[in-house]
Structure formats: C-alpha cells, structure tokens
Scaffold this motif. Structure first.
Motif, PDB file in Angstrom:
ATOM      1  N   VAL A 184      44.002  36.878  52.962  1.00 37.05           N
ATOM      2  CA  VAL A 184      44.636  37.334  51.720  1.00 37.05           C
ATOM      3  C   VAL A 184      46.129  37.568  51.964  1.00 37.05           C
ATOM      4  O   VAL A 184      46.973  37.186  51.148  1.00 37.05           O
ATOM      5  CB  VAL A 184      43.942  38.602  51.172  1.00 37.05           C
ATOM      6  CG1 VAL A 184      44.751  39.230  50.061  1.00 37.05           C
ATOM      7  CG2 VAL A 184      42.542  38.273  50.694  1.00 37.05           C
ATOM      8  N   GLY A 185      46.469  38.180  53.090  1.00 37.18           N
ATOM      9  CA  GLY A 185      47.876  38.400  53.424  1.00 37.18           C
ATOM     10  C   GLY A 185      48.644  37.094  53.589  1.00 37.18           C
ATOM     11  O   GLY A 185      49.782  36.973  53.136  1.00 37.18           O
ATOM     12  N   GLU A 186      48.019  36.114  54.206  1.00 39.37           N
ATOM     13  CA  GLU A 186      48.655  34.809  54.383  1.00 39.37           C
ATOM     14  C   GLU A 186      48.858  34.123  53.032  1.00 39.37           C
ATOM     15  O   GLU A 186      49.910  33.529  52.782  1.00 39.37           O
ATOM     16  CB  GLU A 186      47.802  33.925  55.296  1.00 39.37           C
ATOM     17  CG  GLU A 186      48.438  32.612  55.646  1.00 39.37           C
ATOM     18  CD  GLU A 186      49.654  32.733  56.536  1.00 39.37           C
ATOM     19  OE1 GLU A 186      50.498  31.812  56.477  1.00 39.37           O
ATOM     20  OE2 GLU A 186      49.779  33.712  57.284  1.00 39.37           O
ATOM     21  N   PHE A 187      47.890  34.221  52.153  1.00 42.21           N
ATOM     22  CA  PHE A 187      48.010  33.638  50.816  1.00 42.21           C
ATOM     23  C   PHE A 187      49.137  34.302  50.035  1.00 42.21           C
ATOM     24  O   PHE A 187      49.947  33.623  49.392  1.00 42.21           O
ATOM     25  CB  PHE A 187      46.681  33.777  50.071  1.00 42.21           C
ATOM     26  CG  PHE A 187      46.691  33.173  48.702  1.00 42.21           C
ATOM     27  CD1 PHE A 187      46.676  31.802  48.538  1.00 42.21           C
ATOM     28  CD2 PHE A 187      46.728  33.976  47.578  1.00 42.21           C
ATOM     29  CE1 PHE A 187      46.692  31.233  47.278  1.00 42.21           C
ATOM     30  CE2 PHE A 187      46.751  33.434  46.317  1.00 42.21           C
ATOM     31  CZ  PHE A 187      46.731  32.050  46.163  1.00 42.21           C
TER      32      PHE A 187
ATOM     33  N   GLY B 149      52.760  32.679  48.692  1.00 45.98           N
ATOM     34  CA  GLY B 149      53.190  32.821  47.298  1.00 45.98           C
ATOM     35  C   GLY B 149      54.554  33.466  47.179  1.00 45.98           C
ATOM     36  O   GLY B 149      55.399  33.022  46.389  1.00 45.98           O
ATOM     37  N   VAL B 150      54.785  34.520  47.959  1.00 44.11           N
ATOM     38  CA  VAL B 150      56.089  35.204  47.930  1.00 44.11           C
ATOM     39  C   VAL B 150      57.184  34.271  48.450  1.00 44.11           C
ATOM     40  O   VAL B 150      58.296  34.242  47.903  1.00 44.11           O
ATOM     41  CB  VAL B 150      56.027  36.515  48.745  1.00 44.11           C
ATOM     42  CG1 VAL B 150      57.411  37.102  48.958  1.00 44.11           C
ATOM     43  CG2 VAL B 150      55.125  37.507  48.059  1.00 44.11           C
ATOM     44  N   THR B 151      56.877  33.489  49.472  1.00 45.70           N
ATOM     45  CA  THR B 151      57.856  32.543  50.009  1.00 45.70           C
ATOM     46  C   THR B 151      58.231  31.496  48.959  1.00 45.70           C
ATOM     47  O   THR B 151      59.415  31.207  48.747  1.00 45.70           O
ATOM     48  CB  THR B 151      57.300  31.853  51.274  1.00 45.70           C
ATOM     49  OG1 THR B 151      57.004  32.855  52.243  1.00 45.70           O
ATOM     50  CG2 THR B 151      58.301  30.865  51.847  1.00 45.70           C
ATOM     51  N   ALA B 152      57.221  30.933  48.310  1.00 51.05           N
ATOM     52  CA  ALA B 152      57.488  29.923  47.278  1.00 51.05           C
ATOM     53  C   ALA B 152      58.274  30.523  46.111  1.00 51.05           C
ATOM     54  O   ALA B 152      59.219  29.903  45.601  1.00 51.05           O
ATOM     55  CB  ALA B 152      56.176  29.324  46.784  1.00 51.05           C
ATOM     56  N   ALA B 153      57.915  31.728  45.695  1.00 52.55           N
ATOM     57  CA  ALA B 153      58.622  32.385  44.591  1.00 52.55           C
ATOM     58  C   ALA B 153      60.065  32.699  44.975  1.00 52.55           C
ATOM     59  O   ALA B 153      60.986  32.546  44.153  1.00 52.55           O
ATOM     60  CB  ALA B 153      57.894  33.661  44.183  1.00 52.55           C
ATOM     61  N   ALA B 154      60.284  33.122  46.211  1.00 53.43           N
ATOM     62  CA  ALA B 154      61.642  33.434  46.655  1.00 53.43           C
ATOM     63  C   ALA B 154      62.501  32.171  46.709  1.00 53.43           C
ATOM     64  O   ALA B 154      63.663  32.189  46.274  1.00 53.43           O
ATOM     65  CB  ALA B 154      61.606  34.115  48.022  1.00 53.43           C
ATOM     66  N   LEU B 155      61.952  31.078  47.228  1.00 50.73           N
ATOM     67  CA  LEU B 155      62.704  29.828  47.260  1.00 50.73           C
ATOM     68  C   LEU B 155      63.024  29.345  45.844  1.00 50.73           C
ATOM     69  O   LEU B 155      64.142  28.891  45.570  1.00 50.73           O
ATOM     70  CB  LEU B 155      61.928  28.753  48.027  1.00 50.73           C
ATOM     71  CG  LEU B 155      61.910  28.908  49.542  1.00 50.73           C
ATOM     72  CD1 LEU B 155      60.906  27.947  50.161  1.00 50.73           C
ATOM     73  CD2 LEU B 155      63.291  28.693  50.128  1.00 50.73           C
TER      74      LEU B 155
END
Length: 112
Positions: A66-69, A73-79
C-alpha cells in the motif's frame, strides 16, 4: 532507508547545481523539482515503514505494498504538478535529475 533518502537528496542538490550551471535558473529549478519529486515520496514511504515497524515490531506485506502504491501515485502527481504549474520547466533537466536521483541508491551498493 535513511541513508538512501539522504543520498537521493545529495544527488538532487548536485544535479540541480549542474543543471543550473548548464541551463541557468530554469534548469536549476527544474532539476531541483524533478529530484524532489523522487526524494519526498521516498522519504514519506521510509517514514511510514519506520512507524509501522515501531508500532508492531514487524511490517506486514500489506503495509509495504500500500505504501509503495501511494508513493507511486504521489510521485506521478508531483511530476504532473511541476510540468503543469511551472511555466519555465526545462524537461531535460527535470527528467535527468529524476532518473539520477531514482538510481542514486546504487552509490550505496558500492560503498562497502
């Protein structure tokens, strides 16, 4: 996990300095933001695993997955946010710093 996050932050600073030297201020900010798009989610993921390990003395696979997922998601949203909201983005500096920071953990493999 803390040495990995520290190494990634150091790689972000170095990449930002190089990009700033080559491409000026927009390159510096683009590389800094690209590196932070990797460092911040990884730091939050490491913190989450540390807290889970302290509370239950073991970390279940569910916490990890769950943490990896969430991290992805946070990485994609930040980019997306950087590309969408920063008008002077230098895409080459952003992607280069992101890749260098993403792979900077390899430095720790050769440390011993």
């Amino acid at each position: 996990m803390l040495p990995v996050v520290i190494t990634q932050f150091a790689a972000t600073v170095i990449c930002s300095a190089i990009a700033g030297w080559i491409a000026g201020l927009p390159g510096f900010y683009s590389a800094l933001l690209g590196g932070l798009c990797c460092v911040v989610p990884n730091g939050l993921f490491a913190l989450r695993l540390y807290i889970a390990a302290q509370l239950s003395k073991s970390v279940s696979p569910n916490v990890f997955f769950v943490g990896e997922f969430v991290k992805l998601g946070v990485t994609a949203a930040a980019l997306w946010a950087v590309v969408h909201f920063y008008q002077d983005v230098n895409v080459l500096a952003l992607v280069a710093a992101f890749i260098v920071v993403l792979k900077s953990y390899i430095i720790l493999l050769f440390r011993h």
